[in-house]
Design a protein around this motif. Sequence first.
Motif, PDB file in Angstrom:
ATOM      1  N   LEU A  75     -58.792  24.959 -24.013  1.00 64.08           N
ATOM      2  CA  LEU A  75     -60.178  24.644 -23.664  1.00 64.08           C
ATOM      3  C   LEU A  75     -61.210  25.269 -24.594  1.00 64.08           C
ATOM      4  O   LEU A  75     -62.405  25.120 -24.368  1.00 64.08           O
ATOM      5  CB  LEU A  75     -60.459  25.089 -22.224  1.00 64.08           C
ATOM      6  N   ASN A  77     -62.378  24.453 -27.456  1.00 60.15           N
ATOM      7  CA  ASN A  77     -63.283  23.503 -28.097  1.00 60.15           C
ATOM      8  C   ASN A  77     -63.912  22.522 -27.113  1.00 60.15           C
ATOM      9  O   ASN A  77     -64.609  21.600 -27.535  1.00 60.15           O
ATOM     10  CB  ASN A  77     -62.547  22.717 -29.182  1.00 60.15           C
ATOM     11  N   ALA A  78     -63.682  22.697 -25.821  1.00 63.83           N
ATOM     12  CA  ALA A  78     -64.256  21.797 -24.823  1.00 63.83           C
ATOM     13  C   ALA A  78     -65.741  22.090 -24.657  1.00 63.83           C
ATOM     14  O   ALA A  78     -66.182  23.227 -24.797  1.00 63.83           O
ATOM     15  CB  ALA A  78     -63.532  21.966 -23.493  1.00 63.83           C
ATOM     16  N   THR A  79     -66.536  21.031 -24.346  1.00 56.52           N
ATOM     17  CA  THR A  79     -67.975  21.243 -24.186  1.00 56.52           C
ATOM     18  C   THR A  79     -68.288  21.990 -22.910  1.00 56.52           C
ATOM     19  O   THR A  79     -69.222  22.774 -22.871  1.00 56.52           O
ATOM     20  CB  THR A  79     -68.720  19.891 -24.193  1.00 56.52           C
ATOM     21  N   GLN A  80     -67.535  21.747 -21.849  1.00 58.44           N
ATOM     22  CA  GLN A  80     -67.661  22.529 -20.627  1.00 58.44           C
ATOM     23  C   GLN A  80     -66.284  23.104 -20.339  1.00 58.44           C
ATOM     24  O   GLN A  80     -65.290  22.404 -20.403  1.00 58.44           O
ATOM     25  CB  GLN A  80     -68.085  21.663 -19.444  1.00 58.44           C
ATOM     26  N   SER A  81     -66.218  24.360 -20.042  1.00 63.21           N
ATOM     27  CA  SER A  81     -64.905  24.969 -19.869  1.00 63.21           C
ATOM     28  C   SER A  81     -64.618  25.313 -18.417  1.00 63.21           C
ATOM     29  O   SER A  81     -64.091  26.356 -18.121  1.00 63.21           O
ATOM     30  CB  SER A  81     -64.790  26.217 -20.743  1.00 63.21           C
ATOM     31  N   ASN A  83     -62.294  24.555 -16.687  1.00 65.59           N
ATOM     32  CA  ASN A  83     -60.895  24.150 -16.602  1.00 65.59           C
ATOM     33  C   ASN A  83     -60.714  22.635 -16.602  1.00 65.59           C
ATOM     34  O   ASN A  83     -59.895  22.089 -15.882  1.00 65.59           O
ATOM     35  CB  ASN A  83     -60.210  24.767 -15.384  1.00 65.59           C
ATOM     36  N   CYS A  84     -61.531  21.949 -17.400  1.00 65.71           N
ATOM     37  CA  CYS A  84     -61.383  20.503 -17.518  1.00 65.71           C
ATOM     38  C   CYS A  84     -61.892  20.056 -18.882  1.00 65.71           C
ATOM     39  O   CYS A  84     -62.616  20.767 -19.557  1.00 65.71           O
ATOM     40  CB  CYS A  84     -62.131  19.768 -16.410  1.00 65.71           C
ATOM     41  N   PHE A  85     -61.477  18.863 -19.283  1.00 64.08           N
ATOM     42  CA  PHE A  85     -61.949  18.263 -20.514  1.00 64.08           C
ATOM     43  C   PHE A  85     -63.076  17.296 -20.184  1.00 64.08           C
ATOM     44  O   PHE A  85     -63.017  16.564 -19.208  1.00 64.08           O
ATOM     45  CB  PHE A  85     -60.825  17.476 -21.216  1.00 64.08           C
ATOM     46  N   VAL A  86     -64.096  17.269 -21.003  1.00 66.12           N
ATOM     47  CA  VAL A  86     -65.192  16.318 -20.843  1.00 66.12           C
ATOM     48  C   VAL A  86     -64.998  15.225 -21.876  1.00 66.12           C
ATOM     49  O   VAL A  86     -64.897  15.497 -23.070  1.00 66.12           O
ATOM     50  CB  VAL A  86     -66.568  17.000 -21.037  1.00 66.12           C
ATOM     51  N   VAL A  87     -64.924  13.991 -21.403  1.00 66.77           N
ATOM     52  CA  VAL A  87     -64.735  12.856 -22.301  1.00 66.77           C
ATOM     53  C   VAL A  87     -65.962  11.958 -22.229  1.00 66.77           C
ATOM     54  O   VAL A  87     -66.688  11.965 -21.236  1.00 66.77           O
ATOM     55  CB  VAL A  87     -63.464  12.065 -21.938  1.00 66.77           C
TER      56      VAL A  87
END
Length: 92
Positions: A75, A77-81, A83-87
């Motif tokens: 996570l 490099n995820a925009t919101q962390s 515990n999920c990926f933002v697509v």
Amino acid sequence: MDLEMVSYLSKLGKLTFSEDELKKMAEEMTSIIEIMDTVKEIDITYDALADNHNVYLNDLREDVSQPSMATEKILQNATQSNNCFVVPKVVE
């Protein structure tokens, strides 16, 4: 299949055919439909004993837990962390 039906279908598909091409299309579509009618006659009932005779459950590997990547690393490099990926949104 008659010429009226082929002509109607060609108009739906925005296709233009000459009279000879329409006759050829009608013959070809009739033969395709005849083939599909023979396919419908095939017995496709499921028989668990007969259909699974090549499955050997004893030859499967043992299910062993293995370490995975750390959630933080995945996570990072995820925009919101949370515990999920933002697509990106693809459907309105």
